[in-house]
Write a protein that holds these residues in place. Structure first.
Motif, PDB file in Angstrom:
ATOM      1  N   ASP A 174     -46.554  62.756 -38.962  1.00 61.12           N
ATOM      2  CA  ASP A 174     -47.686  63.553 -39.446  1.00 61.12           C
ATOM      3  C   ASP A 174     -48.968  62.740 -39.581  1.00 61.12           C
ATOM      4  N   ILE A 175     -48.893  61.439 -39.376  1.00 61.51           N
ATOM      5  CA  ILE A 175     -50.061  60.575 -39.517  1.00 61.51           C
ATOM      6  C   ILE A 175     -50.843  60.572 -38.208  1.00 61.51           C
TER       7      ILE A 175
ATOM      8  N   VAL B  13     -44.883  60.682 -46.849  1.00 59.90           N
ATOM      9  CA  VAL B  13     -45.500  61.193 -45.630  1.00 59.90           C
ATOM     10  C   VAL B  13     -44.617  60.848 -44.439  1.00 59.90           C
TER      11      VAL B  13
ATOM     12  N   LEU C 235     -53.912  62.652 -42.326  1.00 63.95           N
ATOM     13  CA  LEU C 235     -52.787  63.486 -41.893  1.00 63.95           C
ATOM     14  C   LEU C 235     -53.259  64.584 -40.962  1.00 63.95           C
ATOM     15  N   SER C 236     -52.342  65.072 -40.130  1.00 65.60           N
ATOM     16  CA  SER C 236     -52.713  66.036 -39.098  1.00 65.60           C
ATOM     17  C   SER C 236     -52.744  67.484 -39.566  1.00 65.60           C
TER      18      SER C 236
END
Length: 105
Positions: free
Chosen positions: A83-84, A79, A41-42
């Motif tokens: 955001d990945i 998620v 994730l970022s």
């Protein structure tokens, strides 16, 4: 890469690269429900490894076998696809390695 062709294939209708990316990534996860995935994730350098439970709109639901915060191992995460940063979906001859023990299962 032909953006117009991708837009047509993803039924988006306009060549918006972010919408195309989101649609394609969402479909890849939906096509692999039940398969283990590795997701980075970022927002925080956060890692989740586990089987894909389901995809709801543009959210991935993943059953975390392993995270980089061991207290969260075994939890279920929702998620947002945006955001990945990086993902890998396990393949038959290319498993995700056991990162805690440095071995392949």
């Amino acid at each position: 890469m032909d953006i117009s062709k991708l837009a047509a294939q993803s039924s988006i209708g306009t060549p918006d690269i972010n919408a195309i990316r989101q649609a394609i990534v969402t479909q890849v996860f939906a096509d692999n429900i039940g398969v283990r995935a590795l997701v980075l994730l970022s927002q925080y350098p956060f890692l989740i490894i586990g089987p894909i439970d389901k995809v709801i709109s543009d959210y991935l639901v993943i059953d975390a076998e392993i995270t980089n915060v061991s207290d969260l191992d075994g939890e279920k995460f929702r998620v947002h696809i945006d955001d990945i940063e990086v993902f890998y979906i396990e393949e038959e001859n290319r498993p995700i390695p056991d990162i805690r023990n440095g071995k392949y299962e």
